[in-house]
Design an enzyme around this catalytic site. Structure first.
Site, mmCIF file in Angstrom:
data_model
loop_
_atom_site.group_PDB
_atom_site.id
_atom_site.type_symbol
_atom_site.label_atom_id
_atom_site.label_comp_id
_atom_site.label_asym_id
_atom_site.label_seq_id
_atom_site.Cartn_x
_atom_site.Cartn_y
_atom_site.Cartn_z
ATOM 1 N N HIS A 72 0.841 -1.197 0.000
ATOM 2 C CA HIS A 72 0.000 0.000 0.000
ATOM 3 C C HIS A 72 0.874 1.245 0.000
ATOM 4 O O HIS A 72 1.715 1.420 0.860
ATOM 5 C CB HIS A 72 -0.906 0.011 1.244
ATOM 6 C CG HIS A 72 -2.059 -0.933 1.122
ATOM 7 N ND1 HIS A 72 -3.113 -0.926 2.001
ATOM 8 C CD2 HIS A 72 -2.332 -1.916 0.224
ATOM 9 C CE1 HIS A 72 -3.995 -1.846 1.650
ATOM 10 N NE2 HIS A 72 -3.541 -2.478 0.570
ATOM 11 N N TYR A 200 -9.053 5.234 7.573
ATOM 12 C CA TYR A 200 -9.197 5.612 8.991
ATOM 13 C C TYR A 200 -10.252 6.723 9.007
ATOM 14 O O TYR A 200 -10.052 7.782 8.426
ATOM 15 C CB TYR A 200 -7.885 6.162 9.538
ATOM 16 C CG TYR A 200 -6.809 5.124 9.754
ATOM 17 C CD1 TYR A 200 -5.990 4.685 8.715
ATOM 18 C CD2 TYR A 200 -6.590 4.576 11.017
ATOM 19 C CE1 TYR A 200 -4.993 3.735 8.915
ATOM 20 C CE2 TYR A 200 -5.593 3.627 11.230
ATOM 21 C CZ TYR A 200 -4.807 3.215 10.170
ATOM 22 O OH TYR A 200 -3.822 2.264 10.390
ATOM 23 N N PRO A 292 -3.934 0.290 18.777
ATOM 24 C CA PRO A 292 -3.641 -0.158 17.405
ATOM 25 C C PRO A 292 -3.881 0.893 16.320
ATOM 26 O O PRO A 292 -3.644 0.636 15.151
ATOM 27 C CB PRO A 292 -4.569 -1.354 17.232
ATOM 28 C CG PRO A 292 -5.603 -1.231 18.265
ATOM 29 C CD PRO A 292 -5.021 -0.447 19.384
ATOM 30 N N LYS A 296 1.272 0.085 15.140
ATOM 31 C CA LYS A 296 2.650 0.091 15.635
ATOM 32 C C LYS A 296 2.979 -1.045 16.599
ATOM 33 O O LYS A 296 4.133 -1.185 17.014
ATOM 34 C CB LYS A 296 2.926 1.432 16.366
ATOM 35 C CG LYS A 296 2.934 2.621 15.446
ATOM 36 C CD LYS A 296 4.132 2.593 14.500
ATOM 37 C CE LYS A 296 3.856 3.413 13.239
ATOM 38 N NZ LYS A 296 4.044 2.653 12.021
ATOM 39 N N TYR A 384 3.944 6.508 9.911
ATOM 40 C CA TYR A 384 3.149 5.323 9.577
ATOM 41 C C TYR A 384 3.988 4.278 8.836
ATOM 42 O O TYR A 384 3.913 3.080 9.141
ATOM 43 C CB TYR A 384 1.934 5.714 8.721
ATOM 44 C CG TYR A 384 0.865 4.635 8.700
ATOM 45 C CD1 TYR A 384 0.936 3.578 7.798
ATOM 46 C CD2 TYR A 384 -0.202 4.655 9.591
ATOM 47 C CE1 TYR A 384 -0.020 2.570 7.783
ATOM 48 C CE2 TYR A 384 -1.163 3.654 9.588
ATOM 49 C CZ TYR A 384 -1.064 2.620 8.679
ATOM 50 O OH TYR A 384 -2.003 1.618 8.673
HETATM 51 P P1 FAS Z 1 2.490 -11.625 21.926
HETATM 52 O O1 FAS Z 1 1.555 -11.292 23.054
HETATM 53 O O2 FAS Z 1 1.983 -11.705 20.536
HETATM 54 O O3 FAS Z 1 3.177 -13.047 22.228
HETATM 55 C C1 FAS Z 1 3.584 -13.404 23.527
HETATM 56 C C2 FAS Z 1 3.568 -14.915 23.628
HETATM 57 O O4 FAS Z 1 4.060 -15.283 24.921
HETATM 58 C C3 FAS Z 1 2.162 -15.476 23.504
HETATM 59 O O5 FAS Z 1 2.124 -16.474 22.509
HETATM 60 C C4 FAS Z 1 1.868 -16.042 24.892
HETATM 61 O O6 FAS Z 1 1.101 -17.231 24.841
HETATM 62 C C5 FAS Z 1 3.255 -16.328 25.427
HETATM 63 N N1 FAS Z 1 3.338 -16.297 26.890
HETATM 64 C C6 FAS Z 1 2.737 -15.432 27.730
HETATM 65 N N2 FAS Z 1 3.085 -15.706 29.000
HETATM 66 C C7 FAS Z 1 3.927 -16.777 28.950
HETATM 67 C C8 FAS Z 1 4.626 -17.531 29.926
HETATM 68 N N3 FAS Z 1 4.525 -17.246 31.221
HETATM 69 N N4 FAS Z 1 5.400 -18.570 29.520
HETATM 70 C C9 FAS Z 1 5.532 -18.849 28.195
HETATM 71 N N5 FAS Z 1 4.889 -18.176 27.216
HETATM 72 C C10 FAS Z 1 4.101 -17.153 27.597
HETATM 73 N N6 FAS Z 1 -0.779 -4.605 16.679
HETATM 74 C C11 FAS Z 1 -0.856 -3.980 15.483
HETATM 75 O O7 FAS Z 1 0.174 -3.484 15.002
HETATM 76 N N7 FAS Z 1 -2.069 -3.896 14.823
HETATM 77 C C12 FAS Z 1 -3.217 -4.455 15.328
HETATM 78 O O8 FAS Z 1 -4.260 -4.382 14.729
HETATM 79 C C13 FAS Z 1 -3.179 -5.130 16.566
HETATM 80 N N8 FAS Z 1 -4.295 -5.719 17.092
HETATM 81 C C14 FAS Z 1 -4.211 -6.343 18.323
HETATM 82 C C15 FAS Z 1 -5.348 -6.950 18.917
HETATM 83 C C16 FAS Z 1 -5.265 -7.567 20.174
HETATM 84 C C17 FAS Z 1 -6.498 -8.206 20.792
HETATM 85 C C18 FAS Z 1 -4.023 -7.593 20.859
HETATM 86 C C19 FAS Z 1 -3.916 -8.237 22.229
HETATM 87 C C20 FAS Z 1 -2.890 -7.009 20.282
HETATM 88 C C21 FAS Z 1 -2.983 -6.389 19.003
HETATM 89 N N9 FAS Z 1 -1.854 -5.811 18.396
HETATM 90 C C22 FAS Z 1 -1.921 -5.171 17.207
HETATM 91 C C23 FAS Z 1 -0.581 -5.846 19.037
HETATM 92 C C24 FAS Z 1 0.042 -7.179 18.739
HETATM 93 O O9 FAS Z 1 0.120 -7.370 17.362
HETATM 94 C C25 FAS Z 1 1.372 -7.216 19.426
HETATM 95 O O10 FAS Z 1 2.110 -6.035 19.214
HETATM 96 C C26 FAS Z 1 2.199 -8.409 19.015
HETATM 97 O O11 FAS Z 1 1.430 -9.547 19.225
HETATM 98 C C27 FAS Z 1 3.480 -8.386 19.824
HETATM 99 O O12 FAS Z 1 4.074 -9.614 19.702
HETATM 100 P P2 FAS Z 1 4.833 -10.280 20.952
HETATM 101 O O13 FAS Z 1 5.700 -9.271 21.586
HETATM 102 O O14 FAS Z 1 5.406 -11.546 20.424
HETATM 103 O O15 FAS Z 1 3.692 -10.582 22.035
HETATM 104 C C1 PHB Z 2 -5.560 -4.542 10.916
HETATM 105 O O1 PHB Z 2 -5.695 -4.769 9.706
HETATM 106 O O2 PHB Z 2 -5.744 -5.416 11.797
HETATM 107 C C2 PHB Z 2 -5.146 -3.166 11.356
HETATM 108 C C3 PHB Z 2 -4.625 -2.289 10.413
HETATM 109 C C4 PHB Z 2 -4.226 -1.027 10.833
HETATM 110 C C5 PHB Z 2 -4.376 -0.658 12.153
HETATM 111 C C6 PHB Z 2 -4.897 -1.546 13.100
HETATM 112 C C7 PHB Z 2 -5.288 -2.808 12.691
HETATM 113 O O3 PHB Z 2 -4.005 0.583 12.562
#
Ligand code: FAS
Ligand code: PHB
Length: 389
Positions: A72, A200, A292, A296, A384
């Protein structure tokens, strides 16, 4: 068991670090609490900055991403019936990549299959020990057996609810937090995206986001109060509310269909300082969370991994610990810039329950300034597409 780097958490941060270390012959073991399928079932990020794309290629995992992703060159910011095209490519020379976190994580788990024992899932009671010594180790329970891994370093990649951050003594840890008085109700639907790039949208009814995963898989969000329950949102109610928050021509063009995933996520800004304690290094959501709105979350985890990976290579190849010593300071500088941008996007595009008429008028002035100023659009675009590492 012994390894060089023990990694707690098998989400994108932990898996990417392990895969990168492998390219340099540095041994690691990832200890993930959940099953691979559970981790892959979580619908998370959708947009990759150029830095994350580069790391996936550096890790040897660019092939499927480069074939299946969408590039994009811009996005639309819509307000009160108007639209502001933000030309990432024209303003910065860079684009963003649409390739969901689920696919990134799938590629990383698939790659780990080549190294049996490098990624261990369904590990219970993972616990790091002696982090303030030169002989740290990690214990865990797998298949009912308590096991121990001796290591040189521990990477805490276990997300916001993990245990790693808690290993930093409370009196040494400083946490910054801002919670937002709303959440995002999101759906995934097997329908064509309403627009070829993301939209957005801010409106009197609140924020909405139109995103996608591919030409027949759309991702949509509407801002909602945290008191809302997902079971109170039928698909029809969601589509109707989403359409009300978009410019008419997009609302009319929207193809709707049944949701295949629906959930409400809270929004928060959070940073833990420092991101290091002795032989423990925090990465990703274990150390910081962003709303989100700026896409980032995953992308800031990526820059942490870039810094820690290069610091570990510098240590093991050159016996130089300078990168490790500076990791927390280096990572936090970029973390706070991502926090700022995510806070700014959230503050400008959402409706807050306690807003005054003045606040609303300032939000409109912000949008009009963005519409009328190429400099303002360049600032948004630079953040961005991803600030340099
Ligand atoms: P993660 O949380 O992905 O991974 C951590 C891992 O550690 C998990 O698999 C967990 O099971 C494991 N873990 C936890 N405790 C443990 C323990 N005690 N022992 C062993 N393992 C353990 N970011 C965006 O950029 N755009 C989005 O749209 C977006 N939407 C999101 C929606 C939700 C509901 C959430 C919660 C986050 C969202 N995020 C989004 C942010 C997300 O993408 C995170 O930045 C990303 O998952 C970060 O990755 P990790 O640091 O690996 O953490
Ligand atoms: C998504 O596609 O999940 C998404 C994209 C951009 C955002 C947040 C979520 O800022």
């Amino acid at each position: 068991m012994r390894t060089q780097v023990a990694i707690i958490g098998g989400g994108p941060s932990g898996l990417l670090l392990s895969q990168l270390l492998r390219t340099k012959g540095i041994a690691s073991v990832v200890l993930e609490r959940r099953s691979r399928d559970y981790v892959l079932s979580r619908i998370r990020a959708g947009i990759l900055e150029r830095g994350m794309v580069g790391l996936m290629r550096q890790a040897g995992l660019g092939e499927r991403m480069d074939k299946e992703c969408y590039v994009h060159d811009g996005t639309l910011i819509a307000f009160d019936g108007e639209e502001i095209p933000i030309d990432f490519k024209g303003l910065t020379g860079h684009s963003v990549t649409v390739y969901g976190q689920t696919e990134v994580t799938r590629d990383l788990y698939d790659a780990a299959e080549a190294d049996p024992g490098r990624v261990l899932t369904e590990c219970d009671e993972v616990m790091p020990h002696d982090l303030d010594s030169d002989k740290p180790y990690v214990t865990f329970v797998k298949d009912g057996q308590t096991q121990r891994i001796d290591c040189d370093y521990v990477a805490g990649c276990d997300g916001f609810h993990g245990i790693s951050r808690q290993m930093i003594p409370a009196e040494k840890r400083r946490e910054y937090e801002k919670t937002y008085p709303f959440g995002w109700l999101g759906i995934l639907s097997e329908t064509p995206p309403v627009h070829e790039e993301l939209i957005y949208a801010t409106s009197q009814r609140g924020f909405a986001l139109c995103s996608m995963r591919n030409e027949n898989l759309s991702r949509y969000f509407v801002q909602c109060p945290m008191t809302e329950k997902v079971e109170d949102w039928s698909d029809d109610r969601f589509w109707d509310e989403l359409r009300r928050r978009l410019p008419a021509h997009h609302a009319e063009a929207m193809v709707t269909g049944p949701s295949i995933e629906k959930g409400i996520a809270p929004l928060r800004s959070f940073v833990c300082e420092p991101m290091r304690w002795g032989r423990l290094f925090l990465c990703g959501d274990a150390a910081h969370i962003v709303p989100p709105t700026g896409a980032k979350g995953l992308n800031t985890a990526a820059s942490d991994i870039h810094y820690l990976f290069n610091a570990l290579v510098q240590f093991y190849e050159e016996a130089d610990a300078e990168g490790l010593e500076r990791y927390s300071e280096t990572a936090l500088t970029r973390v706070w810039k991502a926090e700022r941008f995510s806070w700014w996007m959230t503050t400008q595009l959402h409706r807050f329950p306690d807003q005054t008429d003045f606040d609303l008028r300032i939000q409109r002035a912000e949008m009009e300034f963005l519409r009328d100023s190429e400099a303002a659009q360049k600032v948004l675009a630079e953040n961005y597409v991803g600030l340099p590492y």
